[in-house]
Write an enzyme that holds these catalytic residues in place. Structure first.
Site, PDB file in Angstrom:
ATOM      1  CE  LYS A   1      -1.649  -4.456   3.471  1.00 44.54           C
ATOM      2  NZ  LYS A   1      -1.986  -5.711   2.825  1.00 44.54           N
TER       3      LYS A   1
ATOM      4  CE1 TYR B   1      -3.864  -2.417   5.398  1.00 38.64           C
ATOM      5  CE2 TYR B   1      -3.515  -0.117   4.792  1.00 38.64           C
ATOM      6  CZ  TYR B   1      -3.755  -1.429   4.427  1.00 38.64           C
ATOM      7  OH  TYR B   1      -3.880  -1.759   3.095  1.00 38.64           O
TER       8      TYR B   1
ATOM      9  CB  SER C   1      -0.845  -0.011   1.279  1.00 35.81           C
ATOM     10  OG  SER C   1      -1.446   1.241   1.482  1.00 35.81           O
TER      11      SER C   1
HETATM   12  P1  NAD Z   1     -11.135  -6.580   1.022  1.00 36.98           P
HETATM   13  O1  NAD Z   1     -11.378  -6.496   2.470  1.00 36.98           O
HETATM   14  O2  NAD Z   1     -12.263  -6.337   0.100  1.00 36.98           O
HETATM   15  O3  NAD Z   1     -10.463  -7.985   0.653  1.00 36.98           O
HETATM   16  C1  NAD Z   1      -9.685  -8.715   1.556  1.00 36.98           C
HETATM   17  C2  NAD Z   1     -10.245 -10.125   1.566  1.00 36.98           C
HETATM   18  O4  NAD Z   1      -9.473 -10.927   2.456  1.00 36.98           O
HETATM   19  C3  NAD Z   1     -11.690 -10.186   2.054  1.00 36.98           C
HETATM   20  O5  NAD Z   1     -12.443 -10.969   1.154  1.00 36.98           O
HETATM   21  C4  NAD Z   1     -11.599 -10.857   3.428  1.00 36.98           C
HETATM   22  O6  NAD Z   1     -12.759 -11.611   3.710  1.00 36.98           O
HETATM   23  C5  NAD Z   1     -10.354 -11.697   3.252  1.00 36.98           C
HETATM   24  N1  NAD Z   1      -9.630 -12.000   4.490  1.00 36.98           N
HETATM   25  C6  NAD Z   1      -9.285 -11.150   5.491  1.00 36.98           C
HETATM   26  N2  NAD Z   1      -8.586 -11.792   6.435  1.00 36.98           N
HETATM   27  C7  NAD Z   1      -8.478 -13.090   6.031  1.00 36.98           C
HETATM   28  C8  NAD Z   1      -7.873 -14.242   6.573  1.00 36.98           C
HETATM   29  N3  NAD Z   1      -7.233 -14.196   7.734  1.00 36.98           N
HETATM   30  N4  NAD Z   1      -7.961 -15.399   5.887  1.00 36.98           N
HETATM   31  C9  NAD Z   1      -8.613 -15.461   4.702  1.00 36.98           C
HETATM   32  N5  NAD Z   1      -9.212 -14.402   4.143  1.00 36.98           N
HETATM   33  C10 NAD Z   1      -9.142 -13.221   4.795  1.00 36.98           C
HETATM   34  O7  NAD Z   1      -9.934  -5.573   0.683  1.00 36.98           O
HETATM   35  P2  NAD Z   1      -9.362  -5.111  -0.724  1.00 36.98           P
HETATM   36  O8  NAD Z   1      -9.674  -3.671  -0.884  1.00 36.98           O
HETATM   37  O9  NAD Z   1      -9.738  -6.069  -1.774  1.00 36.98           O
HETATM   38  O10 NAD Z   1      -7.808  -5.215  -0.401  1.00 36.98           O
HETATM   39  C11 NAD Z   1      -7.058  -6.360  -0.743  1.00 36.98           C
HETATM   40  C12 NAD Z   1      -5.651  -6.176  -0.216  1.00 36.98           C
HETATM   41  O11 NAD Z   1      -5.112  -4.965  -0.758  1.00 36.98           O
HETATM   42  C13 NAD Z   1      -5.572  -6.041   1.295  1.00 36.98           C
HETATM   43  O12 NAD Z   1      -4.423  -6.726   1.741  1.00 36.98           O
HETATM   44  C14 NAD Z   1      -5.415  -4.545   1.505  1.00 36.98           C
HETATM   45  O13 NAD Z   1      -4.705  -4.268   2.677  1.00 36.98           O
HETATM   46  C15 NAD Z   1      -4.620  -4.132   0.275  1.00 36.98           C
HETATM   47  N6  NAD Z   1      -4.811  -2.728  -0.097  1.00 36.98           N
HETATM   48  C16 NAD Z   1      -6.061  -2.251  -0.332  1.00 36.98           C
HETATM   49  C17 NAD Z   1      -6.229  -0.892  -0.653  1.00 36.98           C
HETATM   50  C18 NAD Z   1      -7.611  -0.317  -0.893  1.00 36.98           C
HETATM   51  O14 NAD Z   1      -7.756   0.896  -0.818  1.00 36.98           O
HETATM   52  N7  NAD Z   1      -8.608  -1.140  -1.201  1.00 36.98           N
HETATM   53  C19 NAD Z   1      -5.118  -0.037  -0.756  1.00 36.98           C
HETATM   54  C20 NAD Z   1      -3.854  -0.575  -0.543  1.00 36.98           C
HETATM   55  C21 NAD Z   1      -3.713  -1.928  -0.221  1.00 36.98           C
HETATM   56  N1  UFG Z   2     -12.439  11.943   2.532  1.00 33.42           N
HETATM   57  C1  UFG Z   2     -13.384  12.885   2.831  1.00 33.42           C
HETATM   58  N2  UFG Z   2     -14.555  12.461   3.389  1.00 33.42           N
HETATM   59  C2  UFG Z   2     -14.822  11.156   3.655  1.00 33.42           C
HETATM   60  C3  UFG Z   2     -13.826  10.184   3.329  1.00 33.42           C
HETATM   61  C4  UFG Z   2     -12.639  10.618   2.771  1.00 33.42           C
HETATM   62  O1  UFG Z   2     -13.201  14.078   2.621  1.00 33.42           O
HETATM   63  O2  UFG Z   2     -15.896  10.849   4.175  1.00 33.42           O
HETATM   64  C5  UFG Z   2     -11.170  12.387   1.911  1.00 33.42           C
HETATM   65  C6  UFG Z   2      -9.939  12.075   2.727  1.00 33.42           C
HETATM   66  O3  UFG Z   2      -9.688  13.093   3.664  1.00 33.42           O
HETATM   67  C7  UFG Z   2      -8.874  11.975   1.618  1.00 33.42           C
HETATM   68  C8  UFG Z   2      -9.652  11.426   0.424  1.00 33.42           C
HETATM   69  O4  UFG Z   2     -11.017  11.669   0.706  1.00 33.42           O
HETATM   70  O5  UFG Z   2      -8.421  13.269   1.280  1.00 33.42           O
HETATM   71  C9  UFG Z   2      -9.463   9.924   0.234  1.00 33.42           C
HETATM   72  O6  UFG Z   2      -9.745   9.262   1.460  1.00 33.42           O
HETATM   73  P1  UFG Z   2      -9.849   7.667   1.540  1.00 33.42           P
HETATM   74  O7  UFG Z   2     -10.219   7.321   2.946  1.00 33.42           O
HETATM   75  O8  UFG Z   2     -10.722   7.166   0.459  1.00 33.42           O
HETATM   76  O9  UFG Z   2      -8.390   7.192   1.166  1.00 33.42           O
HETATM   77  P2  UFG Z   2      -6.998   7.445   1.894  1.00 33.42           P
HETATM   78  O10 UFG Z   2      -6.093   8.041   0.871  1.00 33.42           O
HETATM   79  O11 UFG Z   2      -7.154   8.175   3.169  1.00 33.42           O
HETATM   80  O12 UFG Z   2      -6.554   5.966   2.267  1.00 33.42           O
HETATM   81  C10 UFG Z   2      -6.450   4.978   1.241  1.00 33.42           C
HETATM   82  C11 UFG Z   2      -6.794   3.604   1.790  1.00 33.42           C
HETATM   83  C12 UFG Z   2      -5.777   3.166   2.799  1.00 33.42           C
HETATM   84  C13 UFG Z   2      -4.397   3.286   2.225  1.00 33.42           C
HETATM   85  C14 UFG Z   2      -4.158   4.680   1.691  1.00 33.42           C
HETATM   86  C15 UFG Z   2      -2.847   4.785   1.002  1.00 33.42           C
HETATM   87  O13 UFG Z   2      -8.055   3.617   2.420  1.00 33.42           O
HETATM   88  O14 UFG Z   2      -5.996   1.809   3.102  1.00 33.42           O
HETATM   89  O15 UFG Z   2      -5.176   5.005   0.740  1.00 33.42           O
HETATM   90  O16 UFG Z   2      -2.776   3.812   0.038  1.00 33.42           O
HETATM   91  F1  UFG Z   2      -3.524   3.043   3.213  1.00 33.42           F
END
Ligand code: NAD
Ligand code: UFG
Length: 360
Positions: free
Chosen positions: A165, A161, A137
């Site tokens: 990572k 978190y 991330s």
């Molecule tokens: P998500 O929560 O939709 O998907 C994660 C999946 O993993 C879910 O289906 C959940 O049920 C499963 N899971 C959680 N713990 C588990 C376990 N112990 N065993 C088996 N399954 C398990 O999240 P996502 O947005 O699809 O994210 C996927 C990955 O990408 C995550 O590792 C997250 O940290 C990373 N990531 C996501 C974002 C984002 O903004 N979505 C940004 C950066 C990194």
């Molecule tokens: N924001 C608002 N109102 C809301 C929610 C978000 O104004 O109700 C703003 C936040 O302040 C930020 C932007 O929208 O400026 C994006 O916010 P998100 O929560 O969607 O995303 P972030 O960039 O804060 O965080 C995301 C993921 C994290 C990850 C991070 C960096 O949620 O898991 O990007 O990759 F760690």
């Protein structure tokens, strides 16, 4: 046929990536404990794929289980060998991902994210599988606020978190026999092929509207929250501060379409499997920044709906700007984000509109 274990396959990014891999001809073992997802996502992926029902049944094995369960994982590898289709790579999505929650439940984050990855890696070693793509991330970086982040920038996450990572990245570098995580490419002296993909802000949905982001609890991210206002579940959106040092005062992020992210995983896997053992650490972002107010505006114009909002206080732990320099992904993976911010807004809303209460 190449055979892959995908952990967290039913989740937001996992389901879209599974679709891309299915259409690319892989045999898939899909593991999820469904703590933040629904099995319906996987049946929709099978239907959306270019495969017949019978072909899809042959090419997908779904395992309802936890990545921290050594015997279960080991059994999945043994089954794949018995079936004559040895798992040779893992794409590891499973984990917890809510930044705010990670302060409240930090031990759960260490257990699930770090503990889960350790168990997975032990099983991989036992089964001589040394190819892995890991969901990292942008949150591993120290916020920079004035320029795009590059892979050599300092790693200094500011929430539990992000710390999990960064820890997993270090662990992967270590087992690969690599010096550090501050370089986009390093050779592995220990025969590992590893890609850590640092996603910026994945958003949007498959254009069919059949799969999308379906958080079980209250969403944390901007696009799902905008969707909730659009569908009438919330009256208005709170914009977290308009006093940031950005042109309109609201936070700027690098939104990247989830289908682009999904294709990034296939690109990473293809490169890993056709090259020497190495560790790749890559930003997956569009390189383009969008402020909160601009995103609301684009969403309204693209979808023809109004999103009422009010200006609130800054959210703790936020930064002004988070923007990727995606040049290393282009160089090493020949990957770049193809879809626009309008595509993201259209597809996110299409998913929400067609599934007002998610998967049912
Ligand atoms: P998500 O929560 O939709 O998907 C994660 C999946 O993993 C879910 O289906 C959940 O049920 C499963 N899971 C959680 N713990 C588990 C376990 N112990 N065993 C088996 N399954 C398990 O999240 P996502 O947005 O699809 O994210 C996927 C990955 O990408 C995550 O590792 C997250 O940290 C990373 N990531 C996501 C974002 C984002 O903004 N979505 C940004 C950066 C990194
Ligand atoms: N924001 C608002 N109102 C809301 C929610 C978000 O104004 O109700 C703003 C936040 O302040 C930020 C932007 O929208 O400026 C994006 O916010 P998100 O929560 O969607 O995303 P972030 O960039 O804060 O965080 C995301 C993921 C994290 C990850 C991070 C960096 O949620 O898991 O990007 O990759 F760690």
């Amino acid at each position: 046929m190449k055979c892959i274990l995908v952990t967290g396959a039913a989740g937001f990014i996992g389901s879209h990536t599974t679709l891309v891999l299915l259409n690319a001809g892989y045999k898939l073992y899909l593991l999820d404990n469904f703590s933040n997802s629904s099995p319906i996502a996987l049946s929709r992926v099978a239907k959306l794929s270019s495969l017949s029902k019978k072909e899809a049944q042959e090419r997908i094995s779904i395992i309802d289980g936890d990545v921290r369960d050594f015997s279960l994982l080991d059994n999945v590898f043994s089954t794949s060998k018995r079936n004559g289709e040895r798992i040779n790579s893992v794409i590891h999505f499973a984990g917890l991902k809510a930044v705010g929650e990670s302060f409240e439940k930090s031990l759960d984050y260490w257990d699930n994210n770090v503990g889960g990855t350790i168990t997975l890696l032990k099983v991989m070693v036992k089964n001589s599988c040394r190819n892995i793509v890991f969901s990292s991330s942008a949150t591993v970086y120290r916020p920079k606020n004035e320029a795009a982040l590059i892979e050599t920038d300092p790693i200094s996450p500011i929430n539990p978190y992000g710390i999990t990572k960064a820890t997993i990245e270090k662990m992967l570098a270590d087992i690969g026999g690599c010096q550090s995580t501050a370089s986009a490419q390093q050779n592995s002296s220990k025969g590992w092929r590893i890609a850590c993909l640092r996603y910026f802000n994945p958003a949007g949905a498959h254009p069919s509207g059949e799969i999308g982001e379906n958080p079980k609890n209250i969403p944390n991210n901007l696009l799902p929250l905008i969707n909730q206002v659009g569908i009438g579940r919330n009256k208005s959106l709170t914009v977290f501060g308009n006093d940031w040092p950005t042109p309109d005062g609201t936070g700027i992020r690098d939104y990247v379409h989830v289908m682009d992210i999904a294709e990034g995983h296939k690109a990473a896997l293809d490169i890993l499997l056709s090259s020497k053992p190495q560790l790749l650490i890559m930003n997956l972002g569009s390189g383009k920044g969008t402020s909160v107010l601009k995103l609301i505006h684009i969403f309204e114009v693209t979808n023809g709906i109004k999103i009422p909002y009010e200006i609130g206080k800054r959210r703790e732990g936020d930064s002004a700007i988070s923007l990727a320099d995606p040049s290393q992904a282009l160089k090493y993976l020949q990957w770049e984000a193809k879809r626009s911010i309008e595509d993201i807004c259209r597809d996110a809303w299409n998913w929400q509109y067609k599934n007002p209460i998610g998967y049912l």
